[in-house]
Design a protein around this motif. Sequence first.
Motif, PDB file in Angstrom:
ATOM      1  N   ILE A  38      38.809  59.782  35.357  1.00 45.41           N
ATOM      2  CA  ILE A  38      39.932  59.343  35.439  1.00 45.41           C
ATOM      3  C   ILE A  38      40.243  59.651  37.508  1.00 45.41           C
ATOM      4  CG2 ILE A  38      42.710  59.438  35.487  1.00 45.41           C
ATOM      5  CD1 ILE A  38      41.391  59.928  32.684  1.00 45.41           C
ATOM      6  N   VAL A  39      40.099  60.475  37.916  1.00 43.63           N
ATOM      7  CA  VAL A  39      41.039  60.809  39.298  1.00 43.63           C
ATOM      8  C   VAL A  39      39.419  59.974  40.505  1.00 43.63           C
ATOM      9  CG1 VAL A  39      40.795  62.642  41.065  1.00 43.63           C
ATOM     10  CG2 VAL A  39      41.511  63.115  38.970  1.00 43.63           C
ATOM     11  N   THR A  40      38.959  60.526  40.383  1.00 44.06           N
ATOM     12  CA  THR A  40      37.607  59.695  41.178  1.00 44.06           C
ATOM     13  C   THR A  40      38.101  58.060  41.106  1.00 44.06           C
ATOM     14  OG1 THR A  40      35.922  61.321  40.563  1.00 44.06           O
ATOM     15  CG2 THR A  40      35.220  58.802  42.184  1.00 44.06           C
ATOM     16  N   GLN A  41      38.569  57.653  40.109  1.00 44.62           N
ATOM     17  CA  GLN A  41      38.060  56.415  39.527  1.00 44.62           C
ATOM     18  C   GLN A  41      39.822  55.579  40.076  1.00 44.62           C
ATOM     19  OE1 GLN A  41      35.628  54.672  39.375  1.00 44.62           O
ATOM     20  NE2 GLN A  41      35.362  53.692  37.729  1.00 44.62           N
ATOM     21  N   LEU A  42      40.858  56.506  40.002  1.00 49.52           N
ATOM     22  CA  LEU A  42      42.102  56.456  39.950  1.00 49.52           C
ATOM     23  C   LEU A  42      42.644  55.896  41.743  1.00 49.52           C
ATOM     24  CD1 LEU A  42      44.508  57.851  38.397  1.00 49.52           C
ATOM     25  CD2 LEU A  42      44.310  55.730  38.475  1.00 49.52           C
ATOM     26  N   MET A  43      41.314  56.854  42.525  1.00 52.54           N
ATOM     27  CA  MET A  43      41.566  57.080  44.274  1.00 52.54           C
ATOM     28  C   MET A  43      41.107  55.666  44.432  1.00 52.54           C
ATOM     29  SD  MET A  43      40.411  60.942  44.874  1.00 52.54           S
ATOM     30  CE  MET A  43      39.466  60.100  46.367  1.00 52.54           C
ATOM     31  N   SER A  44      39.551  55.320  43.917  1.00 56.76           N
ATOM     32  CA  SER A  44      38.348  54.571  44.372  1.00 56.76           C
ATOM     33  C   SER A  44      39.887  52.576  44.040  1.00 56.76           C
ATOM     34  CB  SER A  44      37.777  53.919  43.390  1.00 56.76           C
ATOM     35  OG  SER A  44      36.967  52.627  43.453  1.00 56.76           O
ATOM     36  N   VAL A  45      40.212  52.697  42.927  1.00 54.06           N
ATOM     37  CA  VAL A  45      41.105  51.847  42.529  1.00 54.06           C
ATOM     38  C   VAL A  45      42.462  51.510  42.856  1.00 54.06           C
ATOM     39  CG1 VAL A  45      42.964  51.207  40.663  1.00 54.06           C
ATOM     40  CG2 VAL A  45      40.034  51.199  39.678  1.00 54.06           C
ATOM     41  N   THR A  46      43.324  52.174  43.426  1.00 52.28           N
ATOM     42  CA  THR A  46      43.783  52.532  44.259  1.00 52.28           C
ATOM     43  C   THR A  46      43.862  51.620  45.380  1.00 52.28           C
ATOM     44  OG1 THR A  46      44.800  54.228  42.927  1.00 52.28           O
ATOM     45  CG2 THR A  46      46.512  53.842  44.872  1.00 52.28           C
ATOM     46  N   ALA A  47      42.952  52.215  45.837  1.00 48.08           N
ATOM     47  CA  ALA A  47      42.882  52.119  47.210  1.00 48.08           C
ATOM     48  C   ALA A  47      42.124  50.174  47.612  1.00 48.08           C
ATOM     49  CB  ALA A  47      41.019  52.504  47.812  1.00 48.08           C
ATOM     50  N   ARG A  48      41.738  49.948  46.191  1.00 51.16           N
ATOM     51  CA  ARG A  48      41.532  48.669  46.619  1.00 51.16           C
ATOM     52  C   ARG A  48      42.186  48.036  45.246  1.00 51.16           C
ATOM     53  NH1 ARG A  48      36.227  48.520  43.287  1.00 51.16           N
ATOM     54  NH2 ARG A  48      36.390  50.311  42.269  1.00 51.16           N
ATOM     55  N   MET A  49      43.247  47.753  45.525  1.00 45.62           N
ATOM     56  CA  MET A  49      44.276  46.735  44.833  1.00 45.62           C
ATOM     57  C   MET A  49      44.271  45.538  45.417  1.00 45.62           C
ATOM     58  SD  MET A  49      45.385  48.047  42.340  1.00 45.62           S
ATOM     59  CE  MET A  49      46.370  49.361  41.090  1.00 45.62           C
ATOM     60  N   LYS A  50      43.439  45.403  46.196  1.00 46.81           N
ATOM     61  CA  LYS A  50      43.953  44.544  47.482  1.00 46.81           C
ATOM     62  C   LYS A  50      42.180  43.599  46.826  1.00 46.81           C
ATOM     63  CE  LYS A  50      46.841  44.207  51.318  1.00 46.81           C
ATOM     64  NZ  LYS A  50      46.672  44.837  52.509  1.00 46.81           N
ATOM     65  N   GLU A  51      42.032  44.196  45.916  1.00 44.50           N
ATOM     66  CA  GLU A  51      40.432  43.491  46.421  1.00 44.50           C
ATOM     67  C   GLU A  51      41.094  42.967  44.708  1.00 44.50           C
ATOM     68  OE1 GLU A  51      37.142  45.893  47.075  1.00 44.50           O
ATOM     69  OE2 GLU A  51      36.209  45.591  45.667  1.00 44.50           O
ATOM     70  N   PHE A  52      41.374  43.980  44.249  1.00 42.01           N
ATOM     71  CA  PHE A  52      41.258  43.205  42.816  1.00 42.01           C
ATOM     72  C   PHE A  52      42.591  41.445  42.092  1.00 42.01           C
ATOM     73  CE2 PHE A  52      40.505  47.680  41.387  1.00 42.01           C
ATOM     74  CZ  PHE A  52      39.124  47.800  41.224  1.00 42.01           C
ATOM     75  N   ALA A  53      43.677  42.370  43.131  1.00 42.60           N
ATOM     76  CA  ALA A  53      44.405  40.998  43.505  1.00 42.60           C
ATOM     77  C   ALA A  53      43.741  39.832  43.787  1.00 42.60           C
ATOM     78  CB  ALA A  53      45.817  41.534  44.803  1.00 42.60           C
ATOM     79  N   ILE A  54      43.490  39.523  44.566  1.00 47.29           N
ATOM     80  CA  ILE A  54      41.488  38.844  45.692  1.00 47.29           C
ATOM     81  C   ILE A  54      41.404  37.608  44.104  1.00 47.29           C
ATOM     82  CG2 ILE A  54      39.688  38.215  46.897  1.00 47.29           C
ATOM     83  CD1 ILE A  54      42.450  38.525  48.192  1.00 47.29           C
ATOM     84  N   LEU A  55      40.364  38.824  43.432  1.00 44.56           N
ATOM     85  CA  LEU A  55      39.408  39.037  42.441  1.00 44.56           C
ATOM     86  C   LEU A  55      40.460  37.793  41.128  1.00 44.56           C
ATOM     87  CD1 LEU A  55      37.165  41.747  41.445  1.00 44.56           C
ATOM     88  CD2 LEU A  55      36.790  40.136  42.783  1.00 44.56           C
ATOM     89  N   LYS A  56      41.746  38.555  40.913  1.00 44.18           N
ATOM     90  CA  LYS A  56      42.609  37.340  40.655  1.00 44.18           C
ATOM     91  C   LYS A  56      43.240  36.458  40.287  1.00 44.18           C
ATOM     92  CE  LYS A  56      45.310  40.611  37.001  1.00 44.18           C
ATOM     93  NZ  LYS A  56      46.290  41.172  36.974  1.00 44.18           N
ATOM     94  N   SER A  57      42.770  35.870  42.013  1.00 43.05           N
ATOM     95  CA  SER A  57      42.914  34.452  42.299  1.00 43.05           C
ATOM     96  C   SER A  57      41.936  34.066  42.279  1.00 43.05           C
ATOM     97  CB  SER A  57      43.618  34.791  44.543  1.00 43.05           C
ATOM     98  OG  SER A  57      42.524  34.810  45.178  1.00 43.05           O
ATOM     99  N   THR A  58      41.111  34.668  42.215  1.00 44.76           N
ATOM    100  CA  THR A  58      39.488  33.002  42.359  1.00 44.76           C
ATOM    101  C   THR A  58      39.646  32.909  40.691  1.00 44.76           C
ATOM    102  OG1 THR A  58      38.168  34.915  41.752  1.00 44.76           O
ATOM    103  CG2 THR A  58      38.466  34.639  44.049  1.00 44.76           C
ATOM    104  N   GLY A  59      40.229  34.365  39.523  1.00 43.64           N
ATOM    105  CA  GLY A  59      40.573  32.878  38.658  1.00 43.64           C
ATOM    106  C   GLY A  59      40.082  34.095  38.175  1.00 43.64           C
ATOM    107  N   TRP A  60      39.543  35.891  38.363  1.00 43.27           N
ATOM    108  CA  TRP A  60      39.037  36.620  37.549  1.00 43.27           C
ATOM    109  C   TRP A  60      39.865  36.824  36.192  1.00 43.27           C
ATOM    110  CZ3 TRP A  60      35.552  41.508  38.494  1.00 43.27           C
ATOM    111  CH2 TRP A  60      34.226  40.605  38.644  1.00 43.27           C
ATOM    112  N   LYS A  61      40.280  37.394  34.690  1.00 46.33           N
ATOM    113  CA  LYS A  61      40.598  37.629  33.455  1.00 46.33           C
ATOM    114  C   LYS A  61      41.224  39.310  34.219  1.00 46.33           C
ATOM    115  CE  LYS A  61      39.985  33.713  31.079  1.00 46.33           C
ATOM    116  NZ  LYS A  61      38.704  32.928  31.603  1.00 46.33           N
ATOM    117  N   ASN A  62      42.618  39.253  33.840  1.00 40.64           N
ATOM    118  CA  ASN A  62      42.940  41.305  33.504  1.00 40.64           C
ATOM    119  C   ASN A  62      41.642  41.208  32.709  1.00 40.64           C
ATOM    120  OD1 ASN A  62      45.370  40.119  34.324  1.00 40.64           O
ATOM    121  ND2 ASN A  62      46.461  40.801  32.987  1.00 40.64           N
TER     122      ASN A  62
END
Lengths: 414, 228
Positions: A304-328
């Motif tokens: 959880i801790v590792t992934q939370l760190m990693s996910v938090t650092a990559r929020m922009k990336e997930f935003a981009i993925l969403k902008s290209t049509g990735w679903k939740n």
Amino acid sequence: MLKFSIKNAFRKKGTAILASVGVGFGLMLVFVIGAFTAGVNAQFQDNLTRSIGIVEVLEKDVEGRANSHLPLNLPNKLSDTPNVGNFIISHNIETQAPIYFTSNYSGPSKLQNIGDTLTLKGLNQSLDQNWGGPTTKLLQGRSFTIGNNEAIVDNRLLDAAQFPISIGVNITISLDPGGINTTTLTIVGIYEEEDIGAPDFVPREYYIYTDIQTLWNYLYLAGEETNVYSSIDLRFNVETTEETENFADIINEYSDVGGYSPTFITAVALATFFKSIEETFAIFNAFAGIIGIITVIAGGMAIIVTQLMSVTARMKEFAILKSTGWKNRHIFLNVIYESLTLGLLGAAIGMGIGGILIIILGSGASPFGGASAIVTLEGVIEVLAYALGLGVVGGLYPGIKASRVRPVVVLKGE
Amino acid sequence: MSKIYGEERTTIKALNQVDLEIEGGNIFTIMGPSGSGKSTLLNILGAMDKPTLGEVLVNEIDIGSLPERKLSRYRKETIGFVFQSFYLLPNLDVIGNVLIPLIPYRIKDKDRERAQELLNLVGLGERAHSKVGKLSGGESQRVAIARSLINNPKVILADEPTGNLDSETGKSIIDLLIKLAEEEHKTIIIVTHDPRIAQVVGEHPLGKNIWIKDGELSEKPTYDMYCW
Ligand SMILES: Nc1ncnc2c1ncn2[C@@H]1O[C@H](COP(=O)(O)OP(=O)(O)OP(=O)(O)O)[C@@H](O)[C@H]1O
Ligand SMILES: [Mg+2]
């Protein structure tokens, strides 16, 4: 998607590997304990199987075998017991425990664990041969000859005895706690004794065998009763522990109605004894279970801790993925796959280190007794299941967090 | 259509009764000072954000009222986004980045071929397997444009696509976007600070400039807009 996630799991190599190593150590414990538990259980089952058909007869209501005095005509009377059919018979005499080693060696005359006992038994060699007892299981040397002060010893003593054991060694035995009446036996052979297969901390009984006449002579010296048997072993030709216990019951009932009078006896199926040891395994298994739970919690936290760190650092990336049509759902799955990767890497690390540990522990002085570890398919599946569980549990919250990213908010201020 | 941020006293009208019609196949620039609502408008058009008031009709469907499930489909099939900071994933190679929108689905050989064609189109055909870290800014933006095209969207939304590029490279990116309108018949909407881009687009037969200030559209540029 899977490939992408696996690659992604190692974006921050350091933390990813650290988390996996953490998970790996937990899973290693699960793996090693599981393997040893499997080994112990296998040996236990082995013993249980071997005990099928065997019933031990003792004098009724006495403390310990050495206080059991069975008359010499009891074997014949037992053979006449109705409703039990034929059986093989063997009888023996044993000394009052404990036995003290007093000479040739000035060190401690101890055994491995507190509670371990050493028993000297006298055997009728021809009956023992027919039974397939100790005199047929020599690993080294030869069997004793009658009246020559010779003995064969339990091979487990090679490890367990804190005094020298080998062929040709003279051992002086005191038959009483005061060490007044002593006798000297020469070790002429070492036979293979089946260990009970319980964990090491369970006390064991070790054996030295000599011929029955020699032992009667010594007992006479010590002022003990002679010309009696301590116990009589019966072996029935049956397939199950239930049938064995059934015959023991018949003998007990026959004894209660005076069938062997004036002697009253207790017949115990060996399997009943082994079943009672099963409780020890319950403790063992509970221990393994607790380790498993701790692993899930600790490993889950690490992921959880590792992934939370990693996910938090990559929020922009997930935003981009969403902008290209990735679903939740896609983003959530991606994070879950990543933590599954970490979990499975942990499993690989755990089984790798665990395997080495099992080899080391199995070859040296194992804390799990004579039982060797067995790596079973179930054991491997269990570890993999833990790893997958960890991955899902550890990825759940970070996955939800990542999938809920609101692209506009994150991409602002680019 | 309006977009209002905040609550009660601290509200900001990022977009104030914007009434805009965008015809397919054209190139638009949205010009305006910082904080005027350009990105907000673009994000609403791209279904990344929802208007507070009013509606956004795309082929007569109000995307403001669609559930998230349909919005992601709309973003995937209708819209291609291009950002100022290209946002390429460093652990994928160039063609891998072009294929990002397809990762959740099984990537077929046909998709790879298409990605390669798009790279050819943006002039990076030779660099398909390079690491993105080695690309220049202009090349990175070309990869991002190829990525925005992989699902064959009708509309490309570009928020300051030249903001991180020198003017010459920026010009070539704009030329590429214009080419997409000309040859691929895409609708291109470019948010920019750069009046030269507005000029180039304004002079193009398919081009149209939109000015925005304090959340309101205006027909003509005002002087202070050129202060940028
Ligand atoms: N999430 C938000 N919450 C509150 N206010 C916001 C939010 N996003 C934007 N705003 C405000 O809305 C207004 C318009 O913002 P927007 O980002 O659309 O401006 P912009 O024209 O793109 O500016 P720039 O040229 O600096 O990118 C600004 O006043 C901004 O502070
Ligand atoms: Mg902006």
